[in-house]
Motif scaffolding. Structure first.
Motif, short mmCIF file in Angstrom:
data_model
loop_
_atom_site.label_atom_id
_atom_site.label_comp_id
_atom_site.label_asym_id
_atom_site.label_seq_id
_atom_site.Cartn_x
_atom_site.Cartn_y
_atom_site.Cartn_z
N ASP A 237 0.85 -1.20 0.00
CA ASP A 237 0.00 0.00 0.00
C ASP A 237 0.88 1.25 0.00
OD1 ASP A 237 -1.75 2.09 0.50
OD2 ASP A 237 -2.76 1.12 2.18
N LEU A 429 -1.52 -1.18 -4.06
CA LEU A 429 -2.59 -0.19 -3.93
C LEU A 429 -1.97 1.19 -3.90
CD1 LEU A 429 -5.54 0.67 -3.40
CD2 LEU A 429 -5.11 0.29 -0.96
N VAL A 456 -4.03 -1.54 -8.10
CA VAL A 456 -5.32 -0.88 -7.92
C VAL A 456 -5.03 0.57 -7.59
CG1 VAL A 456 -7.42 -0.73 -6.53
CG2 VAL A 456 -6.47 -2.98 -7.11
N THR A 457 -5.55 1.49 -8.37
CA THR A 457 -5.36 2.92 -8.10
C THR A 457 -6.65 3.52 -7.57
OG1 THR A 457 -5.83 3.42 -10.42
CG2 THR A 457 -3.52 3.25 -9.77
N SER A 465 -3.68 4.22 1.81
CA SER A 465 -5.08 4.17 1.40
C SER A 465 -5.93 3.19 2.21
CB SER A 465 -5.17 3.79 -0.09
OG SER A 465 -6.51 3.74 -0.52
N TYR A 466 -5.51 1.93 2.31
CA TYR A 466 -6.36 0.89 2.88
C TYR A 466 -6.78 1.22 4.30
CZ TYR A 466 -7.88 -3.90 4.03
OH TYR A 466 -8.60 -5.02 4.42
N ALA A 474 -11.40 0.41 -3.44
CA ALA A 474 -10.03 0.01 -3.15
C ALA A 474 -9.97 -0.94 -1.96
CB ALA A 474 -9.17 1.24 -2.89
N VAL A 478 -8.56 -4.96 -1.78
CA VAL A 478 -7.50 -5.43 -0.89
C VAL A 478 -8.00 -6.55 0.00
CG1 VAL A 478 -6.00 -4.78 1.03
CG2 VAL A 478 -6.26 -3.24 -0.93
#
Length: 494
Positions: A237, A429, A456-457, A465-466, A474, A478
């Motif tokens: 990530d 990610l 993954v954008t 992000s996650y 997103a 994940v």
């Protein structure tokens, strides 16, 4: 502002035992004794209240001399409560380098790590070698040394690079003469990755999955490149480039700043009462006006232009900091004190006995040991000039000189080459507008992995992000990968 406040402010602102895989050849390179099984016990301090178990284990200081001196690694576990769903272990890293990871499984749970993931794995936290409750390193740095962050200071001219070089040389000398100087050459990402595999073996697992953020994406990339057949699912990530925090990555901070700044400008423009600009263009103009005004301020009279740029950069990491950043700007624009809340959240050791400078020191050790940095000040002066023109908001910071130019040790091995050899088990990610690990670096990492990696954008700004930014698309991708191993059939844009 007092020096200790400045210190806190900018500090906030990233083996197999019988056969270790070589960085390039894929052939056995070195061996290490099989570690004994980990015996879990109660954690110290508040970690026990988080449902974690803790342990320590010994690993070789130098894997080229596996029977020689050992150092200690601190490990934690948030155990799966469902034996029927448990797949194995999920090794984690919270970034930095220099970030303590012992509490990270509990942090992930608090952030909302789905129960399906918690059921699938024993989530493993580790203070990496040199950090926190693992055998810690120090450079004996104090606030008076004037070294505040491993993100270099903005340099407006060649003379600023020369001045930064003097500070950098002093810091490097202190690291080489510190109480932990005897372990200095061996605090590397490659050795930390070998430590991860020692942990895997001590847990009795044939394979281990991995989740890392920020710098932790480089550690995970090195781990699965050294041990492709020992890694299960690898989730990265907010990715660095394939070289980790090397000179090329440092120069990306200018690009990341300008990728992310429009999000802040949009926030400011939506609040005209701030008086900082009603359009994106006017907010950008205000940035340069403030920086120029503060450049004329003596260093002992408060926030300078250099520190203003650092403050702005560090508070672009998360949307939750944009309001604070706007208030800092407003105070500086009106000539008012910023207030203590502007100092940010400095990384501090969890209740460990690590030296006060452990975060900065351990980060320096990894950055400087992982790659061979230029030693000629003129190289940095040329890079600063180029990046000041290419990325005028912050490029002259990331390109500036660091203590790595004067590091007292040469790299003990060549950097691990991230490559496409191994199972297709990597998911990256990436936010489109990440100030710290820009999209271009993640794209180069994916290119190095080839078919091993999917990306993954997320069309959002900020760092990491996650679980943090609430992008359901997103987060779902994940979680699905961690639980089932299923990746998007092709790169996915959220």
């Amino acid at each position: 502002m007092r020096s200790q406040t400045l210190w806190a402010l900018t500090a906030a602102a990233l083996l197999t035992c019988s056969a270790c895989t070589g960085p390039n050849s894929g052939e056995p390179e070195m061996g290490a004794p099989t570690p004994p099984p980990i015996t879990w016990g109660e954690c110290l301090d508040d970690l026990a209240k988080s449902g974690l178990e803790c342990a320590t284990m010994d690993v070789p200081l130098n894997y080229q001399e596996p029977e020689g001196r050992t150092i200690e690694i601190a490990v934690s576990r948030l155990a799966s409560s469902d034996p029927q769903k448990r797949r194995g272990v999920l090794l984690t890293n919270s970034g930095g380098p220099g970030g303590e990871g012992l509490s990270y499984p509990a942090v992930l749970k608090q952030l909302g790590l789905p129960q399906s993931v918690l059921d699938t794995y024993d989530v493993i936290g580790i203070d990496p070698r040199g950090v926190g409750r693992s055998t810690p390193v120090t450079c004996d740095l104090e606030a008076a040394d004037g070294y505040l962050s491993n993100i270099p200071p903005y340099a407006a001219a060649d003379a600023d690079v020369a001045a930064a070089a003097k500070v950098a040389e002093t810091v490097a000398q202190k690291c080489g003469q510190s109480a932990s100087a005897d372990v200095l050459p061996y605090i590397t990402t490659a050795n930390t990755a070998r430590d991860l595999d020692q942990v895997r073996q001590a847990l009795g697992e044939e394979k281990a999955s991995y989740f890392g953020i920020s710098y932790g994406t480089y550690l995970g990339s090195v781990y699965t490149s050294l041990f492709p057949e020992s890694t299960d699912r690898v989730m990265l990530d907010s990715a660095t480039g394939p070289g980790g925090w090397d000179q090329e990555f440092s120069r990306l901070f200018g690009e990341g700043f300008q990728d992310r700044f429009p999000d802040f400008a949009k926030y400011v423009a939506a609040h005209p009462e701030l008086g900082l600009g009603s359009t994106l263009e006017r907010v950008e103009k205000k940035y340069f006006e403030l920086a120029e005004k503060l450049d004329r301020r003596p260093t002992d009279e408060g926030v300078t232009g250099v520190l203003f740029r650092q403050i702005t950069f560090s508070n672009l990491y998360f949307d939750t900091k944009l309001e604070l950043l706007a208030s800092i700007w407003q105070s500086l624009d009106q000539g008012e004190p910023m207030g203590e809340e502007a100092t940010g959240d400095a990384p501090t050791p969890a209740a460990s006995d690590a030296p006060a400078d452990n975060y900065l020191a351990s980060q320096l050790h990894v950055i400087c040991n992982d790659s061979n940095w230029p030693e000629d000040v003129a190289v940095y002066q040329r890079n600063v000039q180029a990046d000041r023109e290419g990325y005028p908001m912050f490029g002259a910071a990331g390109a500036n000189i660091t203590p790595c130019a004067y590091w007292p040790s040469e790299p003990v091995e060549e950097p691990v080459q991230i490559n496409a050899e191994g199972p297709d088990n990597v998911l990256i990610l990436q936010n489109l507008r990440d100030p710290a690990t820009p999209l271009s670096g993640a794209q180069k990492l994916q290119e190095a992995f080839g078919d091993r990696a999917r990306m993954v954008t997320a069309d959002q700004g900020g760092h990491v992000s996650y679980l943090l930014l609430g992008d359901a698309c997103a987060d779902t991708a994940v979680t699905q990968f961690l639980v089932s191993g299923e990746r998007p059939k092709q790169d996915k844009a959220c």
